[in-house]
Enzyme design. Structure first.
Site, PDB file in Angstrom:
ATOM      1  N   LYS A  91       0.858  -1.195   0.000  1.00 13.57           N
ATOM      2  CA  LYS A  91       0.000   0.000   0.000  1.00 13.57           C
ATOM      3  C   LYS A  91       0.887   1.235   0.000  1.00 13.57           C
ATOM      4  O   LYS A  91       1.684   1.443   0.899  1.00 13.57           O
ATOM      5  CB  LYS A  91      -0.917   0.051   1.228  1.00 13.57           C
ATOM      6  CG  LYS A  91      -1.958   1.158   1.076  1.00 13.57           C
ATOM      7  CD  LYS A  91      -2.638   1.565   2.374  1.00 13.57           C
ATOM      8  CE  LYS A  91      -1.871   2.580   3.157  1.00 13.57           C
ATOM      9  NZ  LYS A  91      -1.704   3.907   2.497  1.00 13.57           N
ATOM     10  N   GLY A 103       7.174   4.645   8.456  1.00 14.81           N
ATOM     11  CA  GLY A 103       6.328   5.811   8.717  1.00 14.81           C
ATOM     12  C   GLY A 103       6.513   6.290  10.137  1.00 14.81           C
ATOM     13  O   GLY A 103       7.589   6.110  10.725  1.00 14.81           O
ATOM     14  N   SER A 104       5.475   6.876  10.707  1.00 13.93           N
ATOM     15  CA  SER A 104       5.602   7.469  12.036  1.00 13.93           C
ATOM     16  C   SER A 104       5.622   6.396  13.125  1.00 13.93           C
ATOM     17  O   SER A 104       5.084   5.296  12.941  1.00 13.93           O
ATOM     18  CB  SER A 104       4.442   8.425  12.294  1.00 13.93           C
ATOM     19  OG  SER A 104       3.234   7.707  12.340  1.00 13.93           O
ATOM     20  N   THR A 105       6.208   6.738  14.238  1.00 10.31           N
ATOM     21  CA  THR A 105       6.261   5.798  15.363  1.00 10.31           C
ATOM     22  C   THR A 105       4.851   5.504  15.874  1.00 10.31           C
ATOM     23  O   THR A 105       4.540   4.363  16.224  1.00 10.31           O
ATOM     24  CB  THR A 105       7.159   6.368  16.478  1.00 10.31           C
ATOM     25  OG1 THR A 105       8.487   6.459  15.952  1.00 10.31           O
ATOM     26  CG2 THR A 105       7.171   5.485  17.704  1.00 10.31           C
ATOM     27  N   GLY A 112       3.385   3.034  13.616  1.00 11.11           N
ATOM     28  CA  GLY A 112       4.125   1.783  13.806  1.00 11.11           C
ATOM     29  C   GLY A 112       3.602   0.996  15.003  1.00 11.11           C
ATOM     30  O   GLY A 112       3.421  -0.223  14.940  1.00 11.11           O
ATOM     31  N   GLU A 170      10.151   0.642  10.379  1.00  9.05           N
ATOM     32  CA  GLU A 170      11.142   1.719  10.268  1.00  9.05           C
ATOM     33  C   GLU A 170      10.393   2.989  10.619  1.00  9.05           C
ATOM     34  O   GLU A 170       9.567   3.458   9.832  1.00  9.05           O
ATOM     35  CB  GLU A 170      11.669   1.841   8.832  1.00  9.05           C
ATOM     36  CG  GLU A 170      12.340   0.604   8.281  1.00  9.05           C
ATOM     37  CD  GLU A 170      13.701   0.317   8.873  1.00  9.05           C
ATOM     38  OE1 GLU A 170      14.177   1.118   9.712  1.00  9.05           O
ATOM     39  OE2 GLU A 170      14.276  -0.719   8.516  1.00  9.05           O
ATOM     40  N   CYS A 200      13.660  10.400   7.524  1.00  6.10           N
ATOM     41  CA  CYS A 200      13.615   9.846   8.879  1.00  6.10           C
ATOM     42  C   CYS A 200      14.951   9.947   9.582  1.00  6.10           C
ATOM     43  O   CYS A 200      15.009  10.089  10.794  1.00  6.10           O
ATOM     44  CB  CYS A 200      13.117   8.412   8.862  1.00  6.10           C
ATOM     45  SG  CYS A 200      14.028   7.367   7.745  1.00  6.10           S
ATOM     46  N   GLU A 214      10.007  14.595  16.380  1.00  4.12           N
ATOM     47  CA  GLU A 214      10.385  14.590  14.968  1.00  4.12           C
ATOM     48  C   GLU A 214       9.587  15.677  14.247  1.00  4.12           C
ATOM     49  O   GLU A 214       8.357  15.634  14.211  1.00  4.12           O
ATOM     50  CB  GLU A 214      10.074  13.221  14.362  1.00  4.12           C
ATOM     51  CG  GLU A 214      10.467  13.138  12.906  1.00  4.12           C
ATOM     52  CD  GLU A 214      10.311  11.732  12.334  1.00  4.12           C
ATOM     53  OE1 GLU A 214       9.192  11.194  12.359  1.00  4.12           O
ATOM     54  OE2 GLU A 214      11.326  11.184  11.866  1.00  4.12           O
TER      55      GLU A 214
HETATM   56  P1  NAI Z   1       1.963   7.716   8.867  1.00  4.60           P
HETATM   57  O1  NAI Z   1       2.931   6.865   9.597  1.00  4.60           O
HETATM   58  O2  NAI Z   1       0.607   7.830   9.456  1.00  4.60           O
HETATM   59  O3  NAI Z   1       1.814   7.170   7.358  1.00  4.60           O
HETATM   60  C1  NAI Z   1       2.722   6.308   6.725  1.00  4.60           C
HETATM   61  C2  NAI Z   1       1.976   5.177   6.019  1.00  4.60           C
HETATM   62  O4  NAI Z   1       1.201   4.460   6.972  1.00  4.60           O
HETATM   63  C3  NAI Z   1       0.989   5.654   4.954  1.00  4.60           C
HETATM   64  O5  NAI Z   1       0.973   4.721   3.893  1.00  4.60           O
HETATM   65  C4  NAI Z   1      -0.339   5.627   5.697  1.00  4.60           C
HETATM   66  O6  NAI Z   1      -1.447   5.489   4.845  1.00  4.60           O
HETATM   67  C5  NAI Z   1      -0.163   4.402   6.567  1.00  4.60           C
HETATM   68  N1  NAI Z   1      -1.017   4.382   7.763  1.00  4.60           N
HETATM   69  C6  NAI Z   1      -1.438   5.433   8.505  1.00  4.60           C
HETATM   70  N2  NAI Z   1      -2.231   5.018   9.517  1.00  4.60           N
HETATM   71  C7  NAI Z   1      -2.321   3.675   9.419  1.00  4.60           C
HETATM   72  C8  NAI Z   1      -3.000   2.666  10.160  1.00  4.60           C
HETATM   73  N3  NAI Z   1      -3.752   2.962  11.226  1.00  4.60           N
HETATM   74  N4  NAI Z   1      -2.864   1.375   9.768  1.00  4.60           N
HETATM   75  C9  NAI Z   1      -2.100   1.053   8.721  1.00  4.60           C
HETATM   76  N5  NAI Z   1      -1.451   1.957   7.972  1.00  4.60           N
HETATM   77  C10 NAI Z   1      -1.548   3.252   8.311  1.00  4.60           C
HETATM   78  O7  NAI Z   1       2.636   9.141   8.681  1.00  4.60           O
HETATM   79  P2  NAI Z   1       1.988  10.545   8.204  1.00  4.60           P
HETATM   80  O8  NAI Z   1       0.719  10.782   8.924  1.00  4.60           O
HETATM   81  O9  NAI Z   1       1.963  10.604   6.732  1.00  4.60           O
HETATM   82  O10 NAI Z   1       3.100  11.566   8.733  1.00  4.60           O
HETATM   83  C11 NAI Z   1       3.127  11.970  10.090  1.00  4.60           C
HETATM   84  C12 NAI Z   1       4.541  12.002  10.614  1.00  4.60           C
HETATM   85  O11 NAI Z   1       5.127  10.722  10.539  1.00  4.60           O
HETATM   86  C13 NAI Z   1       5.521  12.887   9.866  1.00  4.60           C
HETATM   87  O12 NAI Z   1       5.431  14.219  10.245  1.00  4.60           O
HETATM   88  C14 NAI Z   1       6.820  12.278  10.264  1.00  4.60           C
HETATM   89  O13 NAI Z   1       7.217  12.751  11.524  1.00  4.60           O
HETATM   90  C15 NAI Z   1       6.517  10.801  10.380  1.00  4.60           C
HETATM   91  N6  NAI Z   1       6.913  10.056   9.170  1.00  4.60           N
HETATM   92  C16 NAI Z   1       8.070   9.337   9.202  1.00  4.60           C
HETATM   93  C17 NAI Z   1       8.511   8.692   8.075  1.00  4.60           C
HETATM   94  C18 NAI Z   1       9.769   7.910   8.062  1.00  4.60           C
HETATM   95  O14 NAI Z   1      10.422   7.813   7.034  1.00  4.60           O
HETATM   96  N7  NAI Z   1      10.143   7.274   9.156  1.00  4.60           N
HETATM   97  C19 NAI Z   1       7.781   8.769   6.806  1.00  4.60           C
HETATM   98  C20 NAI Z   1       6.541   9.509   6.883  1.00  4.60           C
HETATM   99  C21 NAI Z   1       6.155  10.125   8.027  1.00  4.60           C
END
Ligand code: NAI
Ligand code: MG
Length: 494
Positions: A189, A242-244, A247, A264, A298, A396
């Site tokens: 996804k 994605g975000s902690t 995660g 990650e 990240c 972050e």
């Molecule tokens: P997010 O972690 O919510 O989204 C990343 C992925 O997870 C997307 O594909 C999203 O659709 C999916 N996702 C979101 N909620 C989910 C759930 N309940 N179950 C399964 N999948 C889910 O991150 P978001 O909201 O886009 O960004 C928020 C913050 O996260 C950023 O400001 C940043 O601090 C951090 N982040 C860190 C990343 C990294 O590379 N470690 C990448 C993106 C965001």
């Protein structure tokens, strides 16, 4: 609405953009018929509507992946899987400029970076794991004369993969390549902000010779499609970046059938600049380490600890570096080094952190505002004199915002560097080889750079300690995520 539409890129080039879900090597409509839009962050305008997956579509995709796993894919000679992956690499090379432009349009990344950075990472990662496909094997273990014991490394099965928007193509490759190399099948996804580039790969997946159902790509939101994938009972493994906070959620959902997981997550990585460092190089590395991809990385080194003897020189150098090389602008302008943040939400989030920093008494040494009439642009920003315990030093931010702090004692610098809930990466600049290694040994992180920053290579493991994640991607280590070990005991008694 059709599943493929003709679009015109900002550079004028016309191309065919798939907007369906890619399941069983075909583009299909979502079963609900629901669609959502993706935005160009440099204009704030809609690019196109796409079909949106929900739990029913996840189920269809998982069934396709299961059938493919039980069908020919895991039975192929490993060399054949490697050859199909190599053919995919060749096909990607042919469409490199269009693929890079699609990525820039949807995410706001400068085209110069997607062309040489992101697409190269996709190509390199696939080429690397294509080479591993026929080099995954178990061992024999000596115990007793009457016993033969050996291990088999067998593909784990159907893998659910959830990726973010900051490196859509690289994250896609980091997840898919090791999985298919070992004989697994995937449902991946993409992030709702950046669904276009992965779908553009669909036709190449089919053309390269991957059987239907081996790689399935779905677009949609986290709370619906993402959650359905993480909690699906017929998914054997879940990999997430994605975000902690998300995660943690995924870990809970994955517990329904004790899925193998790799996470990650976020970071708040330190850069330690020692008194004996080459200051010019430490300034360059500090600047790119937080400003690259508008800080949406990240591993970004967002906390910079500088020895008091070189502190003023460093801060002045950093401000000058921003003037000299930070060019905030449209992703398709040649001179641009920094595009917009990926979305309105992200821009507001980052600006919120900047306001919080100001309120808490940190000094703004550069930037500190949004910029431009349209598009989600933020000025390269530097704070000094922030308290270690303050929000901007702990959370972050994921934007072009650095905090520079002063230290006088090396042990204290390491203690402060380790003083966050995260443990992803760290950098240290010093000309003293012993000091560099000693500090590296004490940092509670998954990756350390000595006299460099943000150095990543698909042959070297990537991942974090503490709340930055679980498991390692890339390199030989990354293969372990996609195999199950089986021990076979053979009784040789006559
Ligand atoms: P997010 O972690 O919510 O989204 C990343 C992925 O997870 C997307 O594909 C999203 O659709 C999916 N996702 C979101 N909620 C989910 C759930 N309940 N179950 C399964 N999948 C889910 O991150 P978001 O909201 O886009 O960004 C928020 C913050 O996260 C950023 O400001 C940043 O601090 C951090 N982040 C860190 C990343 C990294 O590379 N470690 C990448 C993106 C965001
Ligand atoms: Mg977009």
């Amino acid at each position: 609405m059709s599943t493929i539409v003709e679009l015109s890129l900002p550079n004028g080039h016309k191309y065919e953009q798939p907007v369906g879900l890619f399941i069983d090597n075909q583009f299909v409509k979502s079963s609900s018929g629901k669609t959502f839009e993706t935005i160009d962050p440099s204009t704030e305008e809609k690019i196109v509507d796409l079909y949106e997956a929900d739990a029913d579509d996840v189920d269809i995709a998982v069934k396709a992946a299961r059938a493919a796993f039980e069908g020919e894919w895991s039975q192929y000679a490993a060399e054949k899987r490697g050859m199909i992956m190599s053919e995919f690499v060749r096909l990607v090379e042919e469409i490199r400029p269009t693929l890079a432009a699609v990525e820039s349009w949807d995410s706001g990344k400068p085209y110069s970076k997607t062309l040489y950075g992101d697409v190269s990472e996709l190509v390199g990662t696939f080429r690397y794991y294509a080479g591993w496909a026929d080099k995954v094997f178990g061992r024999t273990i000596e115990t007793d004369k009457n016993k033969l014991a050996y291990t088999m490394h067998q593909p784990i099965g159907v893998c659910g993969q959830i990726i973010p928007w900051n490196f859509p193509l690289s994250m896609w490759a980091w997840k898919v390549a090791p999985a298919v190399a070992t004989g697994c099948t995937v449902v991946i996804k993409t992030a709702e902000q950046t669904p276009l580039s992965a779908l553009f790969l669909g036709p190449l997946i089919k053309k390269a010779g991957f059987p239907p159902g081996v790689i399935n790509i779905i677009s949609g939101f986290g709370k619906t499609a993402g959650a359905a994938l993480a909690s699906h009972l017929d998914v054997d493994k879940i990999a997430f970046t994605g975000s902690t906070a998300t995660g943690r959620n995924i870990m809970k959902m994955a517990s329904v059938n004790l899925k193998a997981i790799t996470l990650e997550c976020g970071g708040k990585s330190p850069l330690i600049v020692c008194a004996d460092a080459n200051i010019d190089k430490a300034v360059q590395a500090g600047h790119s380490g937080i400003m690259y991809n508008a800080g949406q990385v990240c591993t970004a080194t967002s906390r910079i600890f500088v020895h008091e003897d070189v502190y003023d020189k460093y801060v002045d150098g950093f401000k000058q570096r921003i003037k000299d090389v930070s060019k905030v602008g449209h992703p398709f302008e040649k001179a641009t080094s920094q595009g917009p943040q990926v979305s309105k939400t992200q821009r507001e989030r980052v600006l919120g952190f900047i306001e919080e920093g100001k309120k808490a008494g940190a000094k703004v040494a550069a930037g500190g505002n949004s910029t431009g009439d349209k598009g989600y642009y933020i000025e390269p920003t530097v704070f000094t004199d922030a308290e270690d315990a303050s929000t901007i030093m702990q959370d972050e931010i994921f934007g072009p915002v650095a905090s520079i702090a002063k230290f006088s004692d090396y042990d204290d610098a390491v203690r402060r560097a380790n003083n966050t809930s995260y443990g992803l990466a760290a950098a240290v600049f010093t000309q003293n080889i012993t000091r560099g290694h000693r500090i590296a040994e004490k940092l509670q992180v998954g990756m350390v750079w000595i006299n460099s920053n943000q150095d990543s290579h698909y042959g070297i493991p990537f991942g974090g300690w503490k709340s930055s994640g679980i498991g390692r991607e890339l390199g030989e280590y990354g293969l372990n995520n996609y195999t199950n070990v089986k021990a076979v005991h053979v009784n040789l008694e006559e």
